[in-house]
Each structure stands twice: as structure tokens, then as C-alpha cells.
Design a protein around this motif. Structure first.
Motif, PDB file in Angstrom:
ATOM      1  N   SER A 226       0.846  -1.206   0.000  1.00 54.77           N
ATOM      2  CA  SER A 226       0.000   0.000   0.000  1.00 54.77           C
ATOM      3  C   SER A 226       0.878   1.251   0.000  1.00 54.77           C
ATOM      4  O   SER A 226       0.634   2.210   0.734  1.00 54.77           O
ATOM      5  N   GLY A 227       1.913   1.222  -0.850  1.00 51.31           N
ATOM      6  CA  GLY A 227       2.900   2.298  -0.829  1.00 51.31           C
ATOM      7  C   GLY A 227       2.379   3.625  -1.328  1.00 51.31           C
ATOM      8  O   GLY A 227       2.769   4.682  -0.826  1.00 51.31           O
ATOM      9  N   GLY A 228       1.498   3.591  -2.341  1.00 46.03           N
ATOM     10  CA  GLY A 228       0.906   4.835  -2.820  1.00 46.03           C
ATOM     11  C   GLY A 228       0.070   5.503  -1.744  1.00 46.03           C
ATOM     12  O   GLY A 228       0.068   6.730  -1.607  1.00 46.03           O
ATOM     13  N   GLU A 229      -0.650   4.688  -0.971  1.00 44.49           N
ATOM     14  CA  GLU A 229      -1.429   5.215   0.150  1.00 44.49           C
ATOM     15  C   GLU A 229      -0.517   5.872   1.183  1.00 44.49           C
ATOM     16  O   GLU A 229      -0.774   6.987   1.650  1.00 44.49           O
ATOM     17  N   GLY A 230       0.548   5.156   1.566  1.00 43.91           N
ATOM     18  CA  GLY A 230       1.466   5.702   2.562  1.00 43.91           C
ATOM     19  C   GLY A 230       2.076   7.018   2.115  1.00 43.91           C
ATOM     20  O   GLY A 230       2.152   7.980   2.884  1.00 43.91           O
ATOM     21  N   ALA A 231       2.502   7.076   0.836  1.00 47.82           N
ATOM     22  CA  ALA A 231       3.129   8.289   0.316  1.00 47.82           C
ATOM     23  C   ALA A 231       2.135   9.442   0.240  1.00 47.82           C
ATOM     24  O   ALA A 231       2.453  10.578   0.620  1.00 47.82           O
ATOM     25  N   LEU A 232       0.913   9.170  -0.241  1.00 44.88           N
ATOM     26  CA  LEU A 232      -0.080  10.236  -0.404  1.00 44.88           C
ATOM     27  C   LEU A 232      -0.510  10.805   0.945  1.00 44.88           C
ATOM     28  O   LEU A 232      -0.581  12.031   1.126  1.00 44.88           O
ATOM     29  N   ILE A 233      -0.785   9.935   1.914  1.00 43.48           N
ATOM     30  CA  ILE A 233      -1.201  10.406   3.240  1.00 43.48           C
ATOM     31  C   ILE A 233      -0.025  11.049   3.961  1.00 43.48           C
ATOM     32  O   ILE A 233      -0.153  12.119   4.566  1.00 43.48           O
ATOM     33  N   GLY A 234       1.155  10.410   3.883  1.00 40.06           N
ATOM     34  CA  GLY A 234       2.345  10.991   4.514  1.00 40.06           C
ATOM     35  C   GLY A 234       2.725  12.331   3.915  1.00 40.06           C
ATOM     36  O   GLY A 234       3.277  13.194   4.595  1.00 40.06           O
ATOM     37  N   GLY A 235       2.397  12.526   2.626  1.00 36.68           N
ATOM     38  CA  GLY A 235       2.684  13.800   1.957  1.00 36.68           C
ATOM     39  C   GLY A 235       1.595  14.836   2.117  1.00 36.68           C
ATOM     40  O   GLY A 235       1.737  15.966   1.640  1.00 36.68           O
ATOM     41  N   GLY A 236       0.487  14.471   2.776  1.00 35.54           N
ATOM     42  CA  GLY A 236      -0.586  15.423   3.054  1.00 35.54           C
ATOM     43  C   GLY A 236      -1.698  15.465   2.028  1.00 35.54           C
ATOM     44  O   GLY A 236      -2.604  16.294   2.140  1.00 35.54           O
ATOM     45  N   GLY A 237      -1.668  14.579   1.015  1.00 31.24           N
ATOM     46  CA  GLY A 237      -2.670  14.623  -0.044  1.00 31.24           C
ATOM     47  C   GLY A 237      -3.951  13.869   0.247  1.00 31.24           C
ATOM     48  O   GLY A 237      -4.899  13.939  -0.537  1.00 31.24           O
ATOM     49  N   SER A 238      -3.993  13.125   1.335  1.00 34.64           N
ATOM     50  CA  SER A 238      -5.200  12.409   1.739  1.00 34.64           C
ATOM     51  C   SER A 238      -5.235  12.371   3.253  1.00 34.64           C
ATOM     52  O   SER A 238      -4.184  12.334   3.901  1.00 34.64           O
ATOM     53  N   ILE A 239      -6.439  12.367   3.805  1.00 40.05           N
ATOM     54  CA  ILE A 239      -6.574  12.333   5.265  1.00 40.05           C
ATOM     55  C   ILE A 239      -6.917  10.944   5.761  1.00 40.05           C
ATOM     56  O   ILE A 239      -6.719  10.615   6.931  1.00 40.05           O
ATOM     57  N   LEU A 240      -7.398  10.085   4.850  1.00 37.63           N
ATOM     58  CA  LEU A 240      -7.820   8.740   5.225  1.00 37.63           C
ATOM     59  C   LEU A 240      -7.730   7.845   3.998  1.00 37.63           C
ATOM     60  O   LEU A 240      -8.154   8.242   2.901  1.00 37.63           O
ATOM     61  N   GLY A 241      -7.163   6.637   4.168  1.00 35.77           N
ATOM     62  CA  GLY A 241      -6.992   5.753   3.029  1.00 35.77           C
ATOM     63  C   GLY A 241      -7.351   4.318   3.353  1.00 35.77           C
ATOM     64  O   GLY A 241      -7.333   3.907   4.512  1.00 35.77           O
ATOM     65  N   LEU A 242      -7.656   3.568   2.298  1.00 36.40           N
ATOM     66  CA  LEU A 242      -7.996   2.151   2.422  1.00 36.40           C
ATOM     67  C   LEU A 242      -6.914   1.326   1.738  1.00 36.40           C
ATOM     68  O   LEU A 242      -6.630   1.518   0.558  1.00 36.40           O
ATOM     69  N   GLY A 243      -6.307   0.399   2.504  1.00 37.52           N
ATOM     70  CA  GLY A 243      -5.266  -0.462   1.966  1.00 37.52           C
ATOM     71  C   GLY A 243      -5.561  -1.920   2.233  1.00 37.52           C
ATOM     72  O   GLY A 243      -6.616  -2.278   2.762  1.00 37.52           O
ATOM     73  N   SER A 244      -4.613  -2.772   1.854  1.00 39.73           N
ATOM     74  CA  SER A 244      -4.715  -4.196   2.150  1.00 39.73           C
ATOM     75  C   SER A 244      -3.375  -4.668   2.691  1.00 39.73           C
ATOM     76  O   SER A 244      -2.340  -4.047   2.447  1.00 39.73           O
ATOM     77  N   ASP A 245      -3.385  -5.799   3.422  1.00 40.79           N
ATOM     78  CA  ASP A 245      -2.190  -6.228   4.157  1.00 40.79           C
ATOM     79  C   ASP A 245      -2.133  -7.749   4.199  1.00 40.79           C
ATOM     80  O   ASP A 245      -2.968  -8.386   4.830  1.00 40.79           O
ATOM     81  N   ILE A 246      -1.122  -8.331   3.518  1.00 35.57           N
ATOM     82  CA  ILE A 246      -0.925  -9.779   3.574  1.00 35.57           C
ATOM     83  C   ILE A 246       0.409 -10.151   4.216  1.00 35.57           C
ATOM     84  O   ILE A 246       0.651 -11.307   4.517  1.00 35.57           O
ATOM     85  N   GLY A 247       1.265  -9.156   4.421  1.00 33.62           N
ATOM     86  CA  GLY A 247       2.541  -9.447   5.056  1.00 33.62           C
ATOM     87  C   GLY A 247       3.139  -8.215   5.709  1.00 33.62           C
ATOM     88  O   GLY A 247       4.313  -8.189   6.074  1.00 33.62           O
ATOM     89  N   GLY A 248       2.288  -7.181   5.821  1.00 36.53           N
ATOM     90  CA  GLY A 248       2.751  -5.898   6.345  1.00 36.53           C
ATOM     91  C   GLY A 248       2.429  -4.770   5.391  1.00 36.53           C
ATOM     92  O   GLY A 248       2.921  -3.649   5.540  1.00 36.53           O
ATOM     93  N   SER A 249       1.577  -5.033   4.408  1.00 33.00           N
ATOM     94  CA  SER A 249       1.356  -4.099   3.304  1.00 33.00           C
ATOM     95  C   SER A 249       0.651  -2.805   3.689  1.00 33.00           C
ATOM     96  O   SER A 249       0.675  -1.845   2.921  1.00 33.00           O
ATOM     97  N   ILE A 250       0.004  -2.762   4.845  1.00 29.17           N
ATOM     98  CA  ILE A 250      -0.501  -1.513   5.414  1.00 29.17           C
ATOM     99  C   ILE A 250       0.521  -0.957   6.401  1.00 29.17           C
ATOM    100  O   ILE A 250       0.847   0.237   6.390  1.00 29.17           O
ATOM    101  N   ARG A 251       1.050  -1.836   7.237  1.00 26.67           N
ATOM    102  CA  ARG A 251       1.906  -1.397   8.351  1.00 26.67           C
ATOM    103  C   ARG A 251       3.270  -0.896   7.886  1.00 26.67           C
ATOM    104  O   ARG A 251       3.808   0.082   8.428  1.00 26.67           O
ATOM    105  N   ILE A 252       3.855  -1.530   6.864  1.00 30.19           N
ATOM    106  CA  ILE A 252       5.181  -1.095   6.404  1.00 30.19           C
ATOM    107  C   ILE A 252       5.131   0.299   5.781  1.00 30.19           C
ATOM    108  O   ILE A 252       5.936   1.164   6.147  1.00 30.19           O
ATOM    109  N   PRO A 253       4.197   0.593   4.850  1.00 27.18           N
ATOM    110  CA  PRO A 253       4.118   1.976   4.347  1.00 27.18           C
ATOM    111  C   PRO A 253       3.811   2.995   5.440  1.00 27.18           C
ATOM    112  O   PRO A 253       4.334   4.107   5.408  1.00 27.18           O
TER     113      PRO A 253
END
Length: 593
Positions: A226-253
């Protein structure tokens, strides 16, 4: 004479046959070359069409933002973008802010962030139509909130590519269940975000949309999948995002980008409409969950989605509403902790983050208990690798056909594509010197038969029971453990699948898990990293040192874990960590140490 004529005829026939064979071989070779060329051309055209769709959506979005700014000069985007989700929601509800002002402020910021980080795959222009009728959802818990969604979430009329060419030009016939629920709750899904090719990787690049950069340091990856989500929210372009996680795919970003992320219990949120490149694999399960800047936002997301509408749309989801009482509880917790899982040694900043958080929790009156997750190496090799690669990697390799392999995935895919016999030979040869890598090669061979697959599933169940028995023996409420970080240099995640032991263990166990940023890398951490040797002192440990170097100033997180179906307790623990870290930062800024 007859005999001579007979020989002449045989020689002529042989020459004719050879000519025919040669012509046939040349024709076949030419046909193969043509088919490859034709396939390459078709792939190139697919990519060009996808890029053209993205460019068109970005241009139309930019036009919409300019139109709104010209007609509403009184709108202050900076003020809107500075508000927390709770404050933003309150102002939308009481009418002091309009959904239109909020939407166009975030859309404008998204365009700016994407220009720097390349984190978006497409602006969902249908969101402009939804915005016109948004007041019909004024009672929704997410009324007027723009929400970004990961590329693999089905949105009607749009591709869910997973970063692979074979999923291009296959627009979703309907919204996924969670997209439908988000809309019913008044949220406005407005952009899709980038992923690594196949999504079984924690970098973020693919041959269709290119590489996404980390918002804190462009030489680093934002993580994945979910790297695009992490980058967009971390960069201030989104306030809330929906991701998926099978091995850390939400937590790592979330960790790499300095935000919060939460992986719920599997099927606490509906998975219907989420695309995948390994559907049917049952040993290590995927969850859908939120990413945001603070824990309260994650909790509001969960509260909004755990509603009757979702339970009606997907009857396979247990109808368990969000337990606000557990989330708001203030009772002291009995917290297990470990600093090193014995498999992948944490970086100095990871270890320090855990130790400092432990001290804050103890000071606040919580009880901290040492805990050792049992047999992590066994879990990684026999359960995780063999589970995900049970088919000998055939499914994921099948999804890679028809296009190039992205550089961020190449080192990971190459071993997958080796013949089974060669994997076995490498496993035997490497065992005396690199036992971890040897076991990984053996695991990539898969399980070999249905009988072995059932046995492997039984082993997963037994291991889960073993961990829970140890959890109960220690009488734990929750668990504090290290979180992968800081952000890696580009193209290193494919070489270091070993380090996901800290996250993928909780996918295997199906424990809810979330991350909270607690500190940043210091010069002292970087100096200590120079002496890093790892638990095995093997090739992976040497590569890891290179992957995380030059990280001064990057965010570092800790991971919070609870037992299955205790998602609210996990979020409550995350909120406590967040509160204590903020209080400590405030004390230090005021010189109260």
C-alpha cells in the motif's frame, strides 16, 4: 543404373526433407519471434492506454480545482488541510465547512503530492458527480471526507491492476463492498494509489505507473504494497486511506511514511471486490484496513464500516459492530514485549523505539512482561514461505507474463522462476553457509501435493495454538513489538524478504496489528548501525545494513498487537502509545525533562 537412380532419388528426397524441415524450423522461429514482438507491442499499447487514462484524469482534476478556486476565493485550503479528521468531520457536520471546499482542497493537494512522489494511478472523476449529491448522506459518519483507495480496490468502471499487465483493460463491473459502504457513510473515494508489481513486495513500483517515492526522502521507498497510500497520506494529499495487508502491506508503508496503519482480524472488514495475484492461498491471509495520520482516524474508519449495511452486503462477515467502550477504556494493560524476534535483528532505531515506548508505558502504570514468539524461523520457512509458494510460485509467475519485471521486484522474482530441481540444489549447497537462505529456496519449491498442503494448513493451526497458549501463559492483554524501519533505499525490499518476519507473523496468526510512529532516526542510530552484524551474519544481514543506511531524520514506529477479534483493544493500545509519545514530545519541547 537402376541402383544409381534409386540413390539419386533418396538423396533428392533427403535434401527435399531437409529443405522442408529447415523451412519449417525457420518459419516456426519466425512465428515465435513475431508472436513475442506482437505480444510486446500489445503490452506497450496497454501501458500507453493506462498512462493516457491517468493523464486525462489528472488534467480534468486540475481543471476542476482551478474552477473551484476561481469561484470560491474565500476558501483556505491550508486551514482545511491542517485539520485532524475529527475536527474536519465536526466542521462538515455543523456546516462551517462545505464538502465542496474540503474535496477540492484535498484534490489540489493530491495533484501537488503526486507531482512530487508519483503515488496516484488515477483520479476517480466520478467523485465529482458524487459530490453534487453528497447531502443525501449527511448522517454518515464520514460525511464529506475525501478517501483515497489502493489500486486493487474495485471501483466501478476502473481497473484494479495490482501492478500487472494482465489485469489492465478489465474495468470493475461494480464497486467493492467497502467502497459501497464508504459512499453510504458519506465518504468520497476520489483517487486510486500505486502498488508494487504483483503486490507481493514491500517496495512500490511497476511497469505501468512507475515508482513511488517516500515523502520524507526521495532516495527511499514509501514501502508496500500500500505504498501509494502511505506516500499520499504521509505527503498530506489524503486524510484517510484504504489499503490491504498480507505481510505488512498496510503497516510497512505507515512505518516508512510516518503515519498510522491498522490491519484488522481477517474478514472483520469485507474482502469482496479486492483484487489479488494469489487468490486462493489460505496459509497467510490478507486483511483490508485503514491508513491515517492518527489512531482516532483509524478507529472512526472502523466504526463507520462496521455497520449493518456492510453486514447485509457481505453475510460472510461476522455482524460485530465497533465496540466503542473497549476503545475508550482507560484501564491499565498487561503488555508483552520483545526487542528481537531471533530471526531478523532490528536496526538500532527500531530497538531504541521499542525500548523508549516500553519506558513510557511502564511510567504510565501499565505492566510490561517479556514475551518470545516461539519458533519464528520455523514459522517463516515452513509456514509462511511454503504457504505463499505452495504451488511452486506458479500463480504469481502466471500473473507476470506478458510484460517486463519491474526492477524493484527482479531480485525476488528470479528465484521464483528457477526450475524446481535447481531450487533444491541451491538449498543443499547454501545450507552450510547461509541456512536462512537455504531454507527459503527449499520453501519456494512449494508443498508438492494436496496431501502435503492439508498437512501444511494443519501445521499453521497448530502453530497458532502454540502462540496463543504462550500468550495465555503470560496473561497478556496486548503485545508491543518492533516495526520494520526506517524506510529502505529503493530496490532493497525484494532482496530482503527476510525482514518481514516482524509483520507477516501476525498475518499468519491472524492477530490484529497496527503501527504508531514514535521517533525518528538519530545520528547516534546511524553510528550504531555501522556495527550492525545481525542474528545470522549472513548475506541478508549485510544487505539490511545497506538498505536502511542514510536514514537520519526518517520516522520510526512500533507495532501493537492483540488476539483475533480484539481489534478495538489493539486500537485502544495504539491510541495509548500515541498519547504517551505526544505527551513526552510536549514535555521535551517545554524543557520539562
Amino acid at each position: 543404373m537402376d541402383r544409381i537412380d534409386h540413390y539419386k532419388e533418396l538423396i533428392y528426397a533427403a535434401n527435399l526433407n531437409w529443405t522442408v524441415l529447415t523451412a519449417t524450423a525457420c518459419t516456426a522461429s519466425g512465428l515465435v519471434i513475431f508472436m513475442k514482438w506482437f505480444g510486446h507491442q500489445q503490452s506497450r499499447k496497454k501501458i500507453q492506454r493506462a498512462k493516457a487514462r491517468r493523464e486525462t484524469s489528472l488534467q480534468r482534476a486540475e481543471h476542476a480545482v482551478l474552477q473551484f478556486q476561481n469561484s470560491h476565493p474565500e476558501t483556505d485550503p491550508d486551514l482545511i488541510l491542517s485539520l485532524s479528521l475529527a475536527d474536519l468531520s465536526k466542521r462538515l457536520k455543523d456546516g462551517t465547512l462545505t464538502p465542496q471546499a474540503v474535496f477540492h482542497s484535498y484534490l489540489g493537494k493530491t495533484l501537488e503530492v503526486n507531482g512530487r512522489l508519483n503515488c496516484c494511478t488515477e483520479i476517480l472523476l466520478e467523485s465529482l458527480d458524487q459530490l453534487e449529491n453528497i447531502d443525501t448522506c449527511k448522517d454518515g459518519l464520514l460525511y464529506g471526507i475525501p478517501v483515497s483507495i489502493k489500486d486493487n480496490m474495485a471501483y466501478k468502471g476502473h481497473d484494479s491492476t495490482c501492478g500487472v499487465l494482465c489485469k489492465l483493460d478489465l474495468p470493475a463491473p461494480d464497486d467493492s463492498v467497502l467502497v459501497k459502504v464508504l459512499k453510504r457513510q458519506g465518504a468520497i473515494p476520489f483517487v486510486k494509489t500505486n502498488v508494487p508489481q504483483s503486490m507481493l513486495n514491500f517496495d512500490c513500483g511497476n511497469p505501468i505507473y512507475g515508482h513511488t517515492l517516500n515523502p520524507h526522502n526521495h532516495q527511499k521507498t514509501p514501502g508496500g504494497s500500500s505504498g501509494g497510500e502511505g506516500a499520499l497520506i504521509g505527503g498530506g494529499g489524503s486524510i484517510l486511506g484504504l489499503g490491504s495487508d498480507i505481510g505488512g502491506s498496510i503497516r510497512i508503508p505507515a512505518s516508512f511514511c510516518g503515519i498510522c496503519g491498522f490491519k484488522p482480524t481477517v474478514n472483520r472488514l469485507s474482502l469482496k471486490g479486492a483484487s489479488s495475484c494469489n487468490r486462493g492461498q489460505k496459509s497467510v491471509l490478507s486483511s483490508l484496513g485503514p491508513l491515517a495520520k492518527d489512531v482516532d482516524s483509524l478507529a472512526l474508519f472502523m466504526q463507520a464500516l462496521l455497520c449493518d449495511y456492510m453486514f447485509t452486503l457481505d453475510p460472510t462477515v461476522p455482524p460485530i459492530p465497533f465496540n466503542q467502550q473497549v476503545y475508550q477504556s482507560g484501564k491499565p494493560l498487561r503488555i508483552g514485549y520483545y526487542e528481537n524476534d531471533g530471526y531478523a535483528m532490528p536496526s538500532p532505531s527500531m530497538s531504541r523505539a521499542l525500548r523508549e515506548t516500553k519506558v513510557l508505558l511502564e511510567r504510565a502504570g501499565h505492566t510490561l512482561v517479556p514475551f518470545s514468539p516461539p519458533r519464528v524461523a520455523y514459522a517463516m520457512h515452513e509456514l509462511v514461505v511454503k504457504g505463499i509458494a505452495a504451488d511452486g510460485c506458479a500463480t504469481i509467475l502466471g500473473h507476470m507474463k506478458g510484460g517486463p519485471v519491474d526492477p524493484c521486484l527482479q531480485a525476488q522474482i528470479t528465484p521464483y522462476s528457477l526450475p524446481q530441481g535447481l531450487k533444491k540444489i541451491f538449498s543443499i549447497l547454501l545450507k552450510p553457509i547461509f541456512p536462512r537462505i537455504s531454507a527459503a529456496f527449499d520453501g519456494l519449491r512449494g508443498v508438492g501435493s494436496v496431501q502435503n498442503l492439508w498437512r501444511q494448513h494443519a501445521d499453521v493451526e497448530d502453530y497458532c495454538n502454540e502462540v496463543m497458549a504462550e500468550w495465555r501463559r503470560c496473561e497478556l492483554d496486548v503485545l508491543l513489538c518492533p516495526m520494520i524501519g526506517p524506510a529502505y533505499n529503493h530496490n532493497y525490499p525484494a532482496k530482503l524478504t527476510s525482514t518481514v518476519s516482524y509483520t507477516i507473523l501476525y498475518n499468519l496468526l491472524n492477530f490484529p496489528a497496527g503501527v504508531v510512529p514514535v521517533t525518528t532516526v538519530t545520528a547516534e542510530d546511524e553510528e550504531e548501525l555501522r556495527h550492525y552484524v545481525g542474528n545470522y551474519e549472513d548475506l541478508w544481514d549485510k544487505l539490511y545494513k545497506k538498505a536502511v543506511c542514510d536514514g537520519e531524520g526518517l520516522p520510526v514506529a512500533v507495532q501493537c498487537v492483540s488476539l483475533p477479534w480484539q481489534d478495538e483493544l489493539c486500537l485502544r493500545f495504539m491510541r495509548e502509545v500515541e498519547r504517551l509519545v505526544r505527551e513526552e514530545e510536549r514535555r521535551r519541547s517545554e524543557g520539562l525533562e
